[in-house]
Design a protein around this motif. Sequence first.
Motif, PDB file in Angstrom:
ATOM      1  N   LYS A  80      16.493  10.949   3.868  1.00  0.00           N
ATOM      2  CA  LYS A  80      15.104  11.369   4.086  1.00  0.00           C
ATOM      3  C   LYS A  80      14.917  12.804   3.597  1.00  0.00           C
ATOM      4  O   LYS A  80      15.834  13.621   3.683  1.00  0.00           O
ATOM      5  CB  LYS A  80      14.815  11.291   5.586  1.00  0.00           C
ATOM      6  N   GLY A  81      13.737  13.089   3.090  1.00  0.00           N
ATOM      7  CA  GLY A  81      13.424  14.464   2.690  1.00  0.00           C
ATOM      8  C   GLY A  81      12.059  14.845   3.217  1.00  0.00           C
ATOM      9  O   GLY A  81      11.135  14.034   3.189  1.00  0.00           O
ATOM     10  N   GLU A  82      11.949  16.062   3.723  1.00  0.00           N
ATOM     11  CA  GLU A  82      10.648  16.559   4.168  1.00  0.00           C
ATOM     12  C   GLU A  82      10.251  17.726   3.272  1.00  0.00           C
ATOM     13  O   GLU A  82      11.098  18.450   2.751  1.00  0.00           O
ATOM     14  CB  GLU A  82      10.719  17.014   5.628  1.00  0.00           C
ATOM     15  N   ALA A  83       8.950  17.871   3.074  1.00  0.00           N
ATOM     16  CA  ALA A  83       8.450  18.959   2.213  1.00  0.00           C
ATOM     17  C   ALA A  83       7.179  19.527   2.832  1.00  0.00           C
ATOM     18  O   ALA A  83       6.482  18.842   3.585  1.00  0.00           O
ATOM     19  CB  ALA A  83       8.156  18.411   0.816  1.00  0.00           C
TER      20      ALA A  83
ATOM     21  N   ALA B  19       8.445  15.955  -5.635  1.00  0.00           N
ATOM     22  CA  ALA B  19       7.961  17.081  -6.439  1.00  0.00           C
ATOM     23  C   ALA B  19       7.934  16.718  -7.919  1.00  0.00           C
ATOM     24  O   ALA B  19       7.190  17.297  -8.693  1.00  0.00           O
ATOM     25  CB  ALA B  19       8.859  18.287  -6.230  1.00  0.00           C
ATOM     26  N   GLY B  20       8.767  15.762  -8.317  1.00  0.00           N
ATOM     27  CA  GLY B  20       8.789  15.326  -9.718  1.00  0.00           C
ATOM     28  C   GLY B  20       9.498  16.298 -10.652  1.00  0.00           C
ATOM     29  O   GLY B  20       9.236  16.318 -11.862  1.00  0.00           O
ATOM     30  N   ILE B  21      10.421  17.061 -10.093  1.00  0.00           N
ATOM     31  CA  ILE B  21      11.124  18.054 -10.917  1.00  0.00           C
ATOM     32  C   ILE B  21      12.191  17.372 -11.766  1.00  0.00           C
ATOM     33  O   ILE B  21      12.897  16.479 -11.293  1.00  0.00           O
ATOM     34  CB  ILE B  21      11.823  19.099 -10.005  1.00  0.00           C
ATOM     35  N   ILE B  22      12.291  17.812 -13.012  1.00  0.00           N
ATOM     36  CA  ILE B  22      13.435  17.418 -13.843  1.00  0.00           C
ATOM     37  C   ILE B  22      14.241  18.689 -14.080  1.00  0.00           C
ATOM     38  O   ILE B  22      13.786  19.614 -14.749  1.00  0.00           O
ATOM     39  CB  ILE B  22      12.985  16.776 -15.172  1.00  0.00           C
TER      40      ILE B  22
ATOM     41  N   HIS C   8       0.826  -1.221   0.000  1.00  0.00           N
ATOM     42  CA  HIS C   8       0.000   0.000   0.000  1.00  0.00           C
ATOM     43  C   HIS C   8       0.860   1.270   0.000  1.00  0.00           C
ATOM     44  O   HIS C   8       0.516   2.252   0.644  1.00  0.00           O
ATOM     45  CB  HIS C   8      -0.928   0.070   1.226  1.00  0.00           C
ATOM     46  N   HIS C   9       2.006   1.245  -0.655  1.00  0.00           N
ATOM     47  CA  HIS C   9       2.875   2.429  -0.746  1.00  0.00           C
ATOM     48  C   HIS C   9       3.264   2.963   0.628  1.00  0.00           C
ATOM     49  O   HIS C   9       3.376   4.176   0.817  1.00  0.00           O
ATOM     50  CB  HIS C   9       2.185   3.545  -1.548  1.00  0.00           C
ATOM     51  N   GLN C  10       3.506   2.054   1.547  1.00  0.00           N
ATOM     52  CA  GLN C  10       3.757   2.531   2.916  1.00  0.00           C
ATOM     53  C   GLN C  10       5.005   3.388   3.058  1.00  0.00           C
ATOM     54  O   GLN C  10       5.069   4.247   3.923  1.00  0.00           O
ATOM     55  CB  GLN C  10       3.849   1.334   3.847  1.00  0.00           C
ATOM     56  N   THR C  11       6.009   3.132   2.215  1.00  0.00           N
ATOM     57  CA  THR C  11       7.244   3.923   2.333  1.00  0.00           C
ATOM     58  C   THR C  11       7.624   4.520   0.979  1.00  0.00           C
ATOM     59  O   THR C  11       8.760   4.440   0.552  1.00  0.00           O
ATOM     60  CB  THR C  11       8.409   3.044   2.837  1.00  0.00           C
TER      61      THR C  11
HETATM   62  C1  FAD Z   1      10.993  14.810  -0.428  1.00  0.00           C
HETATM   63  C2  FAD Z   1      11.409  14.193  -1.729  1.00  0.00           C
HETATM   64  C3  FAD Z   1      11.401  14.964  -2.887  1.00  0.00           C
HETATM   65  C4  FAD Z   1      11.809  14.396  -4.099  1.00  0.00           C
HETATM   66  N1  FAD Z   1      11.755  15.177  -5.223  1.00  0.00           N
HETATM   67  C5  FAD Z   1      12.162  14.653  -6.405  1.00  0.00           C
HETATM   68  C6  FAD Z   1      12.093  15.442  -7.578  1.00  0.00           C
HETATM   69  O1  FAD Z   1      11.641  16.590  -7.572  1.00  0.00           O
HETATM   70  N2  FAD Z   1      12.541  14.887  -8.744  1.00  0.00           N
HETATM   71  C7  FAD Z   1      13.012  13.596  -8.796  1.00  0.00           C
HETATM   72  O2  FAD Z   1      13.386  13.150  -9.879  1.00  0.00           O
HETATM   73  N3  FAD Z   1      13.069  12.835  -7.695  1.00  0.00           N
HETATM   74  C8  FAD Z   1      12.657  13.328  -6.507  1.00  0.00           C
HETATM   75  N4  FAD Z   1      12.719  12.556  -5.386  1.00  0.00           N
HETATM   76  C9  FAD Z   1      13.305  11.204  -5.500  1.00  0.00           C
HETATM   77  C10 FAD Z   1      12.263  10.201  -6.029  1.00  0.00           C
HETATM   78  O3  FAD Z   1      11.144  10.269  -5.220  1.00  0.00           O
HETATM   79  C11 FAD Z   1      12.858   8.794  -6.033  1.00  0.00           C
HETATM   80  O4  FAD Z   1      14.001   8.748  -6.869  1.00  0.00           O
HETATM   81  C12 FAD Z   1      11.868   7.748  -6.564  1.00  0.00           C
HETATM   82  O5  FAD Z   1      10.565   8.047  -6.187  1.00  0.00           O
HETATM   83  C13 FAD Z   1      12.235   6.351  -6.070  1.00  0.00           C
HETATM   84  O6  FAD Z   1      11.273   5.450  -6.578  1.00  0.00           O
HETATM   85  P1  FAD Z   1      11.272   3.931  -6.180  1.00  0.00           P
HETATM   86  O7  FAD Z   1      10.187   3.289  -6.942  1.00  0.00           O
HETATM   87  O8  FAD Z   1      12.647   3.365  -6.301  1.00  0.00           O
HETATM   88  O9  FAD Z   1      10.942   3.896  -4.604  1.00  0.00           O
HETATM   89  P2  FAD Z   1       9.567   4.212  -3.843  1.00  0.00           P
HETATM   90  O10 FAD Z   1       8.800   5.285  -4.493  1.00  0.00           O
HETATM   91  O11 FAD Z   1       9.934   4.415  -2.405  1.00  0.00           O
HETATM   92  O12 FAD Z   1       8.714   2.875  -4.010  1.00  0.00           O
HETATM   93  C14 FAD Z   1       9.017   1.678  -3.326  1.00  0.00           C
HETATM   94  C15 FAD Z   1       7.705   0.918  -3.103  1.00  0.00           C
HETATM   95  O13 FAD Z   1       7.991  -0.367  -2.550  1.00  0.00           O
HETATM   96  C16 FAD Z   1       7.132  -0.618  -1.445  1.00  0.00           C
HETATM   97  N5  FAD Z   1       7.801  -1.576  -0.564  1.00  0.00           N
HETATM   98  C17 FAD Z   1       8.979  -1.441   0.086  1.00  0.00           C
HETATM   99  N6  FAD Z   1       9.265  -2.563   0.776  1.00  0.00           N
HETATM  100  C18 FAD Z   1       8.257  -3.448   0.540  1.00  0.00           C
HETATM  101  C19 FAD Z   1       7.983  -4.787   0.973  1.00  0.00           C
HETATM  102  N7  FAD Z   1       8.808  -5.491   1.768  1.00  0.00           N
HETATM  103  N8  FAD Z   1       6.825  -5.369   0.557  1.00  0.00           N
HETATM  104  C20 FAD Z   1       5.961  -4.723  -0.271  1.00  0.00           C
HETATM  105  N9  FAD Z   1       6.183  -3.457  -0.718  1.00  0.00           N
HETATM  106  C21 FAD Z   1       7.314  -2.836  -0.308  1.00  0.00           C
HETATM  107  C22 FAD Z   1       6.924   0.776  -0.838  1.00  0.00           C
HETATM  108  O14 FAD Z   1       5.793   0.881   0.002  1.00  0.00           O
HETATM  109  C23 FAD Z   1       6.778   1.626  -2.107  1.00  0.00           C
HETATM  110  O15 FAD Z   1       5.448   1.608  -2.587  1.00  0.00           O
HETATM  111  C24 FAD Z   1      12.264  13.054  -4.155  1.00  0.00           C
HETATM  112  C25 FAD Z   1      12.245  12.286  -2.992  1.00  0.00           C
HETATM  113  C26 FAD Z   1      11.821  12.829  -1.789  1.00  0.00           C
HETATM  114  C27 FAD Z   1      11.802  11.965  -0.558  1.00  0.00           C
END
Ligand code: FAD
Length: 363
Positions: free
Chosen positions: A221-224, A54-57, A44-47
């Motif tokens: 970690k990042g806070e917004a 923000a999704g900035i490029i 459920h997107h817990q982490t």
């Molecule tokens: C505050 C903030 C601002 C950001 N701004 C930007 C930005 O402007 N531009 C940009 O390019 N990037 C930005 N980023 C970075 C970007 O968010 C990440 O690079 C990207 O989202 C990582 O994606 P991911 O799929 O690898 O991880 P995640 O998005 O963390 O997805 C991982 C998924 O796996 C799930 N999961 C984990 N463990 C388990 C388990 N054991 N069982 C089942 N499910 C599990 C989690 O719940 C989650 O749904 C930002 C990040 C933060 C924190």
Amino acid sequence: MPASTTKLTQVELPYLIVGQGIAGSLLAWHLEKANQPYLIIDNHHQTSASKIAAGIINPITGRRFVKSWMIDTFLPFAKSTYQEIEAQLDIQVWKDMDIIRFFMSNAEGNNWLTKTTWEGYDKYLKEEKNADFLHQFINDESGFGTVVGAKVDLGKVVKNFQSHFQKKGVLLSELFDYEQLIVERNQVRYKEITARKVIFCEGFAAFKNPWFAHLPYESAKGEALIIRIPNLQTPDIIKKHFFIVPLEDDLFWFGSNYEWDDLSNEPTEIGRNYLEKELKQILKVKYEVVDHLAAVRPVLKDRRPAIGLHPTNSNIAFFNGLGTKGTSIAPYWANEMTLFLTEGKEIPKEVNVQRFKLPVEAN
Ligand SMILES: Cc1cc2nc3c(=O)[nH]c(=O)nc-3n(C[C@H](O)[C@H](O)[C@H](O)COP(=O)(O)OP(=O)(O)OC[C@H]3O[C@@H](n4cnc5c(N)ncnc54)[C@H](O)[C@@H]3O)c2cc1C
């Protein structure tokens, strides 16, 4: 393909994906396009960093205005990928946006001017931009320049993919329990599921994954804050040390900080105070905080993604380490990972997860 996400009986698949952030979503989407059945497990997107980013490029970054790694390749690839997804899921997520970059000193402004003359930088840097109205809102000591960038609503992408996968019956909403994974010679088994490969895309939570515990994680970690700034109407992203990103009406995303010791997903008072202190220095006008968000970026020590197979077990794969730039780099690498899985295309050493060696006793 399984018909239900809740009542799985015996399921046999080529791919089991763990994690449905932007990494897992795009990988699944590419596999779907390549006609490869898959099942995703996500808690459920817990982490999820993707949900709050923000999704900035931003093609030109840092104090020295350096071109972002492989941006000439990543940016057009990202644009066409997100636009294809927009058409398929009937959503709007991509926006070409200028980034008004306020300089922190006159020296920075001079450095900027030099960079505008460099070959390959000109398409990303604009000298002229009529944004003087911003002076009513932003404290400006040293002027500004304009970067040609973009923004993707990553939260919307992930949420809409969640519905898409649910409708197809290929998303199981639960925590993946590493202890229940049985690795056999040519396949893996997880509860009732048998798959040729399990592909881990858990974002920063991968540090708990026993098969990839040897990676040098430096997740941050990042806070917004989501803030309301009355009367500020701008189509552009504002950057002054931090980003102010227009959302809708007079709402803006403001952030974010970097914190390496507390890797919880909880917003903190320290984080909020820090962001508000910065915000008060940037803004000349009053604002209101309407929300406070936090998540952890999955970062590896060398700041490169990590994709490919486990060094000693070819049934276990990894797609992670998207760091601070997941928006721009995930589309390209999800495609490369799919080509590797389906056609055996080589993964460049720079991003191959096997660049990190297992400790000797684990070999
Ligand atoms: C505050 C903030 C601002 C950001 N701004 C930007 C930005 O402007 N531009 C940009 O390019 N990037 C930005 N980023 C970075 C970007 O968010 C990440 O690079 C990207 O989202 C990582 O994606 P991911 O799929 O690898 O991880 P995640 O998005 O963390 O997805 C991982 C998924 O796996 C799930 N999961 C984990 N463990 C388990 C388990 N054991 N069982 C089942 N499910 C599990 C989690 O719940 C989650 O749904 C930002 C990040 C933060 C924190």
